[in-house]
Design a protein around this motif. Structure first.
Motif, short mmCIF file in Angstrom:
data_model
loop_
_atom_site.label_atom_id
_atom_site.label_comp_id
_atom_site.label_asym_id
_atom_site.label_seq_id
_atom_site.Cartn_x
_atom_site.Cartn_y
_atom_site.Cartn_z
N ALA A 113 6.13 51.23 40.74
CA ALA A 113 5.71 50.32 39.67
C ALA A 113 6.30 48.92 39.88
O ALA A 113 5.60 47.91 39.68
CB ALA A 113 6.14 50.88 38.32
N ILE A 122 15.04 47.79 49.16
CA ILE A 122 15.93 47.35 48.07
C ILE A 122 16.52 48.58 47.40
O ILE A 122 15.87 49.62 47.29
CB ILE A 122 15.16 46.50 47.03
CG1 ILE A 122 16.08 46.05 45.89
CG2 ILE A 122 13.95 47.24 46.49
CD1 ILE A 122 15.45 45.04 44.93
N ALA A 123 17.76 48.47 46.97
CA ALA A 123 18.38 49.51 46.14
C ALA A 123 19.30 48.82 45.14
O ALA A 123 20.24 48.12 45.52
CB ALA A 123 19.16 50.50 46.99
N LEU A 124 18.98 49.01 43.88
CA LEU A 124 19.90 48.58 42.83
C LEU A 124 20.76 49.77 42.45
O LEU A 124 20.26 50.88 42.26
CB LEU A 124 19.15 48.08 41.60
CG LEU A 124 18.31 46.82 41.75
CD1 LEU A 124 17.81 46.37 40.39
CD2 LEU A 124 19.09 45.71 42.43
N LYS A 159 4.17 45.46 40.57
CA LYS A 159 4.34 44.30 39.69
C LYS A 159 4.44 43.00 40.46
O LYS A 159 4.04 41.95 39.97
CB LYS A 159 5.62 44.47 38.84
CG LYS A 159 5.39 45.12 37.51
CD LYS A 159 6.69 45.51 36.84
CE LYS A 159 7.64 44.37 36.60
NZ LYS A 159 8.87 44.83 35.90
N GLY A 164 15.05 44.31 39.39
CA GLY A 164 14.53 44.60 40.72
C GLY A 164 13.31 43.75 41.03
O GLY A 164 13.19 43.17 42.12
N SER A 165 12.40 43.64 40.07
CA SER A 165 11.19 42.84 40.35
C SER A 165 11.54 41.36 40.48
O SER A 165 10.94 40.65 41.28
CB SER A 165 10.10 43.08 39.31
OG SER A 165 10.60 43.10 38.03
N TYR A 217 7.16 47.56 42.73
CA TYR A 217 6.49 46.93 43.88
C TYR A 217 5.10 46.42 43.48
O TYR A 217 4.70 45.33 43.84
CB TYR A 217 6.39 47.92 45.05
CG TYR A 217 7.73 48.38 45.59
CD1 TYR A 217 8.82 47.51 45.65
CD2 TYR A 217 7.93 49.68 46.03
CE1 TYR A 217 10.05 47.93 46.14
CE2 TYR A 217 9.15 50.10 46.52
CZ TYR A 217 10.21 49.23 46.57
OH TYR A 217 11.43 49.65 47.05
N GLY A 256 15.47 49.34 35.80
CA GLY A 256 14.42 49.34 34.78
C GLY A 256 14.53 48.22 33.76
O GLY A 256 13.98 48.32 32.67
N ARG A 257 15.19 47.15 34.12
CA ARG A 257 15.29 46.01 33.18
C ARG A 257 14.71 44.74 33.77
O ARG A 257 15.03 43.63 33.36
CB ARG A 257 16.76 45.76 32.84
CG ARG A 257 17.43 46.95 32.20
CD ARG A 257 18.80 46.58 31.71
NE ARG A 257 19.68 47.73 31.67
CZ ARG A 257 20.98 47.67 31.39
NH1 ARG A 257 21.54 46.50 31.14
NH2 ARG A 257 21.71 48.74 31.37
N GLY A 258 13.88 44.92 34.79
CA GLY A 258 13.22 43.76 35.38
C GLY A 258 14.03 43.06 36.45
O GLY A 258 13.55 42.08 37.05
N ASN A 270 9.08 58.43 43.65
CA ASN A 270 9.87 57.29 43.15
C ASN A 270 8.95 56.34 42.37
O ASN A 270 8.62 55.24 42.81
CB ASN A 270 10.56 56.57 44.31
CG ASN A 270 11.67 55.65 43.82
OD1 ASN A 270 11.76 55.35 42.62
ND2 ASN A 270 12.51 55.21 44.75
N GLU A 271 8.52 56.81 41.20
CA GLU A 271 7.48 56.09 40.45
C GLU A 271 7.97 54.74 39.92
O GLU A 271 7.20 53.79 39.80
CB GLU A 271 6.98 56.98 39.31
CG GLU A 271 6.24 58.20 39.84
CD GLU A 271 5.95 59.23 38.78
OE1 GLU A 271 6.46 59.09 37.65
OE2 GLU A 271 5.20 60.17 39.08
N ARG A 272 9.24 54.67 39.58
CA ARG A 272 9.77 53.39 39.10
C ARG A 272 9.71 52.34 40.20
O ARG A 272 9.32 51.18 39.97
CB ARG A 272 11.22 53.56 38.62
CG ARG A 272 11.81 52.28 38.05
CD ARG A 272 13.20 52.54 37.51
NE ARG A 272 14.09 53.07 38.53
CZ ARG A 272 15.20 53.75 38.29
NH1 ARG A 272 15.56 54.00 37.05
NH2 ARG A 272 15.96 54.19 39.28
N LEU A 330 16.37 58.89 46.06
CA LEU A 330 15.39 57.80 45.92
C LEU A 330 15.26 56.99 47.20
O LEU A 330 14.19 56.47 47.52
CB LEU A 330 15.78 56.90 44.75
CG LEU A 330 15.81 57.59 43.39
CD1 LEU A 330 16.41 56.67 42.33
CD2 LEU A 330 14.42 58.04 42.99
N ARG A 343 7.60 38.25 32.45
CA ARG A 343 9.00 38.61 32.27
C ARG A 343 9.89 37.41 32.17
O ARG A 343 9.72 36.48 32.87
CB ARG A 343 9.45 39.48 33.44
CG ARG A 343 9.22 40.92 33.13
CD ARG A 343 10.22 41.75 33.90
NE ARG A 343 9.94 43.15 33.75
CZ ARG A 343 10.52 43.91 32.81
NH1 ARG A 343 11.39 43.40 31.99
NH2 ARG A 343 10.22 45.18 32.71
#
Ligand SMILES: CC(C)(COP(=O)(O)OP(=O)(O)OC[C@H]1O[C@@H](n2cnc3c(N)ncnc32)[C@H](O)[C@@H]1OP(=O)(O)O)[C@@H](O)C(=O)NCCC(=O)NCCS
Length: 195
Positions: A148, A104-106, A152, A115-116, A150, A111-113, A143-145, A46, A195
């Motif tokens: 998405a 950024i890398a978590l 957001k 990162g945004s 970014y 997928g729990r908000g 890297n679709e997640r 990723l 969110r």
């Protein structure tokens, strides 16, 4: 000559506090967590990492982040327990053009908000405190997640570097994305604000 006589640098290292993440300056206390993250092969595809990092390299890296005046390196942590969740870097700061890059890398809890939220915190800081005009990044097309996340927070696709990414013998496009301070004034902040 610069258009910004008092062009800011990034020598001030803030702590950015959100509801579910805290961004704190990356330092020596994060070496072991960072080592765990950068040696996790699940992230390599990723982030496009082909490099192997040693502990010694990360000790030097984390120990020198506070001295940099052209970038911000954050650990993303749980604001309650302090657990290390990942890292976020503002790099390639160009004070003449008020333009920065970001990555950024978590490592945990995708997928729990989170990162945004981390991205919004750092964009708010760059646009509202530092005075940046543009923040840009690159992301591989599969890297679709990430794309998405970014979108957001206001990033828009600006173009593609065709077949710039080679992974496991296959070539992929790299998507160039950017967000402007003026995009946010016209509504980018409202994107995903529920969110
Ligand atoms: C990229 C990253 C920072 C995003 O953070 P995150 O906490 O996972 O993202 P968020 O939960 O805030 O947002 C992800 C969005 O993608 C969506 N999503 C998840 N998987 C998806 C997929 N396969 N396709 C499209 N959208 C997807 C989620 O539904 C969510 O949108 P929503 O809130 O509208 O439902 C994080 O996933 C990460 O670090 N991943 C590993 C490393 C990486 O990819 N780094 C980026 C390199 S450019």
């Amino acid at each position: 000559m610069t258009d910004h006589p008092a062009a800011p640098d990034l020598s001030a290292k803030p702590v950015l506090i959100g509801e579910r993440v805290r961004l704190e300056p990356l330092g020596p206390e994060h070496v072991d967590d960072l080592l765990g993250m950068v040696t996790d092969p699940a992230l390599d595809r990723l982030t496009g990492t082909h490099t192997t990092f040693t502990r010694e390299q990360l000790v030097a890296w984390c120990g020198s982040r506070g001295e940099q005046d052209d970038r911000l390196d954050f650990a993303v942590v749980d604001p309650v327990g302090g657990e290390f969740l990942g890292d976020l870097a503002v790099n390639d700061w160009d004070p003449d053009n008020l333009v920065a890059g970001l990555r950024i890398a978590l490592w945990k809890r995708h997928g729990r908000g989170l990162g945004s939220e981390a991205l919004r915190l750092v964009l708010d800081h760059l646009f509202d405190v530092v005075g940046a005009h543009r923040v840009g990044l690159e992301v591989v097309e599969y890297n679709e997640r990430a794309v998405a996340a970014y979108r957001k927070v206001g990033f828009r696709e600006e173009g593609r570097l065709r077949q710039a990414w080679l992974w496991d013998g296959e070539r992929y496009d790299v998507i160039v994305m950017g967000v402007l301070s003026t995009d946010r004034q016209t509504g980018a902040r409202a994107v995903g604000a529920g969110r």
